[in-house]
Design a protein around this motif. Structure first.
Motif, PDB file in Angstrom:
ATOM      1  N   UNK A   1      -2.670   0.582   3.410  1.00 51.88           N
ATOM      2  CA  UNK A   1      -1.565  -0.261   3.856  1.00 51.88           C
ATOM      3  C   UNK A   1      -0.246   0.479   3.869  1.00 51.88           C
ATOM      4  N   UNK A   2      -0.068   1.446   2.955  1.00 53.66           N
ATOM      5  CA  UNK A   2       1.160   2.243   2.945  1.00 53.66           C
ATOM      6  C   UNK A   2       1.243   3.153   4.171  1.00 53.66           C
TER       7      UNK A   2
ATOM      8  N   UNK B   1     -11.214  -1.939  -2.322  1.00 49.90           N
ATOM      9  CA  UNK B   1      -9.962  -2.683  -2.216  1.00 49.90           C
ATOM     10  C   UNK B   1      -8.765  -1.754  -2.421  1.00 49.90           C
ATOM     11  N   UNK B   2      -8.889  -0.839  -3.386  1.00 44.07           N
ATOM     12  CA  UNK B   2      -7.806   0.123  -3.629  1.00 44.07           C
ATOM     13  C   UNK B   2      -7.633   1.048  -2.427  1.00 44.07           C
ATOM     14  N   UNK B   3      -8.735   1.442  -1.829  1.00 44.05           N
ATOM     15  CA  UNK B   3      -8.700   2.285  -0.627  1.00 44.05           C
ATOM     16  C   UNK B   3      -7.911   1.589   0.489  1.00 44.05           C
TER      17      UNK B   3
ATOM     18  N   UNK C   1      -8.897   9.367  -6.354  1.00 54.55           N
ATOM     19  CA  UNK C   1      -9.775   8.501  -7.138  1.00 54.55           C
ATOM     20  C   UNK C   1     -10.685   7.683  -6.224  1.00 54.55           C
ATOM     21  N   UNK C   2     -10.179   7.297  -5.059  1.00 48.62           N
ATOM     22  CA  UNK C   2     -10.973   6.503  -4.113  1.00 48.62           C
ATOM     23  C   UNK C   2     -11.635   7.363  -3.046  1.00 48.62           C
ATOM     24  N   UNK C   3     -11.533   8.689  -3.198  1.00 46.93           N
ATOM     25  CA  UNK C   3     -12.100   9.638  -2.219  1.00 46.93           C
ATOM     26  C   UNK C   3     -11.456   9.491  -0.853  1.00 46.93           C
ATOM     27  N   UNK C   4     -10.211   9.045  -0.833  1.00 47.85           N
ATOM     28  CA  UNK C   4      -9.464   8.923   0.417  1.00 47.85           C
ATOM     29  C   UNK C   4      -8.950  10.302   0.799  1.00 47.85           C
ATOM     30  N   UNK C   5      -9.012  10.666   2.090  1.00 47.61           N
ATOM     31  CA  UNK C   5      -8.498  11.977   2.514  1.00 47.61           C
ATOM     32  C   UNK C   5      -7.053  12.177   2.065  1.00 47.61           C
TER      33      UNK C   5
END
Length: 317
Positions: free
Chosen positions: A299-300, A292-294, A104-108
């Protein structure tokens, strides 16, 4: 998930299912490995459970001889089964919700990054589950109390009135059970994608579930019905098939097919709870700050631990 945030609120239950089914196409290898390593063992255990307990229960029902050892084996097996079910259910939830949020955040997205995030995500889900478990215990005690009061208050000689009262109480029990289950699944997603968990996540899920409780109930009840039908077929054909002249080969084929169907149903179920969270946020006109969600998801992974994460933006109204 490619729709604008303010349009997600208009998705129907059918649209949510279609959207959920399309998500694995964005990272097929990751979802394939999640399904193989987490959801398949969970689904197999759910169905295979009756294969191991049925012989023990049959021996216990034998009126002759001592059943101490059988009871001991059954209790130990049930305990191990519940622990396994609990662990893999939370692991599957953590993996799917984290992966969907990353997309959803386009994070790899990769299976290794999902595995790296699971330990921290699991802790948050575990705390949330404890609170849900406490609510379930209170709710079951209250239900049992209602049944006892019903038996005392209702004239048991009037069979029609007695059974009608039991049906009414059971329907109320089912409605509340479905609602709490929907609340739990939504709180699980909140625990992963927002900086709250435990009771705070339950309270947040209660707030955003308003106005979408009926849709949530339809999705949860539909899931229960499908899983019940699969378990019923597995029990009738695979577990008790020998009593109805089903061959070993036929039972193995049917068993394998039903396990595969349950795997798909569980995967879609985990995806639906993730999509439903974004639908609820959109319904209440609560935008999600993807940056912020990214960072929150990072953080995990140890990439970045924000001092204060504000996943929710101001209302879009």
């Amino acid at each position: 998930m490619d729709l604008p945030p303010d349009e997600l609120q208009f998705l129907s239950a059918t649209d949510i299912l279609k959207e959920s089914i399309s998500i694995p196409k964005q990272s097929p290898r990751t979802f394939y490995l999640i399904t193989l390593t987490l959801i398949f063992p969970l689904s197999f255990a759910i169905l295979a459970h009756s294969l191991f307990t049925h012989p023990l229960i049959t021996q216990i029902q034998d009126p002759y001889g001592s059943h101490t050892s059988q009871w001991t084996k059954l209790l130990i097996f049930q305990f191990c089964y519940l622990i396994f079910l609990f662990i893999f259910s939370l692991l599957s939830t953590a993996a799917v919700v984290f992966t969907v949020a990353s997309l959803y955040t386009s994070k790899p997205v990769s299976f290794s990054s999902t595995l790296s995030a699971i330990p921290l995500v699991f802790k948050r889900l575990f705390v949330t589950f404890l609170w849900v478990g406490l609510v379930m215990v209170v709710y079951n005690v209250v239900f049992l109390g209602f049944v006892v009061l019903l038996i005392i208050a209702i004239d048991t000689q009037n069979v029609v009135l007695f059974f009608f009262s039991l049906i009414v109480v059971f329907v109320l029990f089912l409605i509340v059970h479905v609602y709490i289950t929907a609340l739990w699944h939504l709180a699980s997603v909140v625990s992963v994608v927002e900086p709250v968990y435990g009771f705070a996540a339950m309270r947040k899920s209660f707030e955003i579930l308003k106005g979408r409780a009926r849709m949530a109930s339809v999705l949860v009840f539909g899931y229960f019905v499908i899983c019940g039908a699969i378990n019923g077929l597995f029990g009738a054909i695979v577990v008790h098939g020998g009593e109805y002249d089903y061959g070993v080969f036929s039972r193995i084929v049917v068993g394998g097919f039903l396990v595969g169907v349950l795997v798909i149903v569980n995967l879609v179920g985990f995806l639906v709870q993730s999509v439903f969270y974004y639908v609820c946020k959109s319904y209440h006109h609560q935008g999600i700050d993807k940056n912020a969600l990214y960072d929150h998801l990072g953080g995990y992974l140890g990439e970045y631990v924000p001092l204060k994460s504000s996943i929710q933006m101001e209302d879009l109204e």
